[in-house]
Design a protein around this motif. Structure first.
Motif, PDB file in Angstrom:
ATOM      1  N   THR A  72       0.831  -1.211   0.000  1.00 60.29           N
ATOM      2  CA  THR A  72       0.000   0.000   0.000  1.00 60.29           C
ATOM      3  C   THR A  72       0.862   1.257   0.000  1.00 60.29           C
ATOM      4  OG1 THR A  72      -0.266  -0.175   2.398  1.00 60.29           O
ATOM      5  CG2 THR A  72      -2.058  -1.024   1.038  1.00 60.29           C
ATOM      6  N   SER A  73       1.974   1.228   0.741  1.00 62.08           N
ATOM      7  CA  SER A  73       2.853   2.406   0.711  1.00 62.08           C
ATOM      8  C   SER A  73       3.508   2.560  -0.659  1.00 62.08           C
ATOM      9  CB  SER A  73       3.903   2.325   1.811  1.00 62.08           C
ATOM     10  OG  SER A  73       4.806   1.276   1.557  1.00 62.08           O
ATOM     11  N   TYR A  74       3.846   1.453  -1.298  1.00 63.14           N
ATOM     12  CA  TYR A  74       4.438   1.501  -2.636  1.00 63.14           C
ATOM     13  C   TYR A  74       3.427   2.028  -3.657  1.00 63.14           C
ATOM     14  CZ  TYR A  74       6.659  -0.064  -6.942  1.00 63.14           C
ATOM     15  OH  TYR A  74       7.204  -0.111  -8.189  1.00 63.14           O
ATOM     16  N   LEU A  75       2.187   1.565  -3.569  1.00 57.64           N
ATOM     17  CA  LEU A  75       1.149   2.046  -4.488  1.00 57.64           C
ATOM     18  C   LEU A  75       0.859   3.523  -4.273  1.00 57.64           C
ATOM     19  CD1 LEU A  75      -1.318  -0.976  -4.498  1.00 57.64           C
ATOM     20  CD2 LEU A  75       0.196  -0.232  -6.337  1.00 57.64           C
ATOM     21  N   LYS A  76       0.874   3.973  -3.023  1.00 58.51           N
ATOM     22  CA  LYS A  76       0.664   5.402  -2.753  1.00 58.51           C
ATOM     23  C   LYS A  76       1.798   6.223  -3.363  1.00 58.51           C
ATOM     24  CE  LYS A  76      -0.128   8.615   1.091  1.00 58.51           C
ATOM     25  NZ  LYS A  76      -0.050   9.723   0.247  1.00 58.51           N
ATOM     26  N   LYS A  77       3.006   5.736  -3.247  1.00 58.86           N
ATOM     27  CA  LYS A  77       4.149   6.427  -3.837  1.00 58.86           C
ATOM     28  C   LYS A  77       4.015   6.503  -5.357  1.00 58.86           C
ATOM     29  CE  LYS A  77       9.157   6.188  -4.130  1.00 58.86           C
ATOM     30  NZ  LYS A  77      10.350   5.426  -3.810  1.00 58.86           N
ATOM     31  N   LEU A  78       3.568   5.419  -5.980  1.00 60.64           N
ATOM     32  CA  LEU A  78       3.353   5.423  -7.433  1.00 60.64           C
ATOM     33  C   LEU A  78       2.269   6.416  -7.837  1.00 60.64           C
ATOM     34  CD1 LEU A  78       3.542   1.656  -8.438  1.00 60.64           C
ATOM     35  CD2 LEU A  78       5.199   3.452  -8.928  1.00 60.64           C
TER      36      LEU A  78
END
Length: 86
Positions: A72-78
């Motif tokens: 979820t943190s990676y998707l938010k960053k994307l």
């Protein structure tokens, strides 16, 4: 010939490989730790296989939670990067 690549630029695939390694570690570390610790504690207390099984079953939700938080943190960053490009 001039090189048009900027200095110190990371390869385009680096971030994805790092995320793959993190997810793999999120799966492997809790489960392997639970298996080793459970086997050791069972041999110490003579409770084979109950501590081993309990820790193993506890490791799966821990792995899932770690994967969920990481992705979820990676998707938010994307998403943030995509918004910046627009």
């Amino acid at each position: 010939m001039e090189n048009n690549k900027p200095e110190n630029k990371e390869p385009w695939w680096r971030e994805e490989v790092v995320m793959f390694a993190k997810v793999s570690a999120y799966i492997a570390f809790p489960i392997i730790t639970a298996l080793i610790l459970g086997k050791y504690l069972d041999s110490q207390f003579g409770t084979s296989p109950w501590i081993f099984l309990s820790l193993t079953f506890l490791a799966f939700p821990i792995s899932l939670l770690a994967i969920w938080k990481g992705l979820t943190s990676y998707l938010k960053k994307l998403e943030d990067e995509t918004k910046e490009k627009k």
